[in-house]
Design a protein around this motif. Structure first.
Motif, PDB file in Angstrom:
ATOM      1  N   UNK A  78       0.815  -1.210   0.000  1.00 57.14           N
ATOM      2  CA  UNK A  78       0.000   0.000   0.000  1.00 57.14           C
ATOM      3  C   UNK A  78       0.849   1.261   0.000  1.00 57.14           C
ATOM      4  N   UNK A  79       2.028   1.218   0.662  1.00 58.19           N
ATOM      5  CA  UNK A  79       2.825   2.429   0.856  1.00 58.19           C
ATOM      6  C   UNK A  79       3.846   2.684  -0.249  1.00 58.19           C
ATOM      7  N   UNK A  80       4.631   1.679  -0.590  1.00 58.07           N
ATOM      8  CA  UNK A  80       5.785   1.896  -1.477  1.00 58.07           C
ATOM      9  C   UNK A  80       5.404   2.522  -2.814  1.00 58.07           C
ATOM     10  N   UNK A  81       4.348   2.053  -3.515  1.00 59.62           N
ATOM     11  CA  UNK A  81       4.033   2.672  -4.814  1.00 59.62           C
ATOM     12  C   UNK A  81       3.598   4.129  -4.720  1.00 59.62           C
ATOM     13  N   UNK A  82       3.205   4.584  -3.536  1.00 57.63           N
ATOM     14  CA  UNK A  82       2.744   5.966  -3.390  1.00 57.63           C
ATOM     15  C   UNK A  82       3.888   6.970  -3.328  1.00 57.63           C
ATOM     16  N   UNK A  83       5.092   6.487  -3.032  1.00 59.81           N
ATOM     17  CA  UNK A  83       6.250   7.387  -2.922  1.00 59.81           C
ATOM     18  C   UNK A  83       6.760   7.737  -4.313  1.00 59.81           C
TER      19      UNK A  83
END
Length: 229
Positions: A78-83
């Motif tokens: 959930x987090x990594x692709x948002x960076x």
């Protein structure tokens, strides 16, 4: 007495079957053959059912593997692709926020809706600051001085002086072994007091995290650990 009528007639002299009768017999035989081969006990064509099942299997979507992920793996997914801003840009922004400083650490944190990089930079004397960097736009926030005593500052200054390998070089060594996204880099020391970089790499095919301990003087990999939780 006329005995010729009782004699068996030769085949060529027998009267031929009617054409209609012959066709009916052939059709009946063919129908019986198809009925015996093409139907099951329920009266529906088995061949048609098998074809329908094959088509359904071919067009059905593959089951999702989301349910097989652990809680940590789901959080990384959930987090990594948002960076949209990588660790290098985050470190550069943090160093720019504190003049005459060097990078010490950086780590990607959530929530996914507002991801950020938490960075630490320090000056030659070991005075450290933390800087939060927007992981989408790359903008650095206000630098905050860390509350450290003299021993902590001297220890950090000593590590910075001994470390000849940059965090970027350490990350390159890590991703050269395991392809993925760098989510953390931190300067630390080994049990013997030598400086090392700890680098976290997340692989986006299984969302595992691999931590590398890399010698900060020669880029040698000291330890490699895969976190599958």
């Amino acid at each position: 007495m006329n005995t010729k009528s009782d004699e068996i007639l030769p085949i060529r002299d027998r009267p031929p079957l009617a054409r209609g009768t012959a066709l009916i017999c052939a059709a009946a035989a063919a129908g019986a053959l198809l009925t015996g081969c093409g139907t099951g006990t329920g009266g529906e064509a088995e061949g048609s059912g098998a074809a329908d099942a094959a088509r359904a299997a071919a067009t059905s979507p593959a089951p999702s593997d989301t349910g097989n992920l652990t809680e940590d793996q789901r959080e990384r997914k959930a987090l990594v692709p948002q960076a949209k801003t990588g660790y290098e840009q985050a470190l550069s922004a943090a160093v720019g926020a504190v003049p005459d400083s060097e990078p010490v650490s950086v780590e990607l944190k959530g929530p996914p809706g507002s991801p950020r990089w938490e960075a630490e930079v320090a000056m030659d004397d070991g005075t450290a600051h933390t800087v939060s960097v927007d992981a989408i736009g790359g903008k650095a926030g206000r630098a905050r001085a860390k509350d450290e005593d003299g021993d902590d500052k001297r220890e950090l200054a000593d590590l910075l002086k001994k470390a000849t390998v940059t965090p970027q070089q350490a990350a390159q060594t890590a991703t050269g072994r395991t392809k993925g996204t760098v989510t953390a880099v931190e300067l630390d020391d080994t049990d013997g007091g030598a400086p090392k970089w700890s680098v976290d790499v997340v692989t986006t095919d299984d969302w595992n995290k691999t931590t590398f301990d890399i010698d900060a003087t020669n880029r040698k990999i000291l330890r490699e650990h895969v976190d599958r939780d």
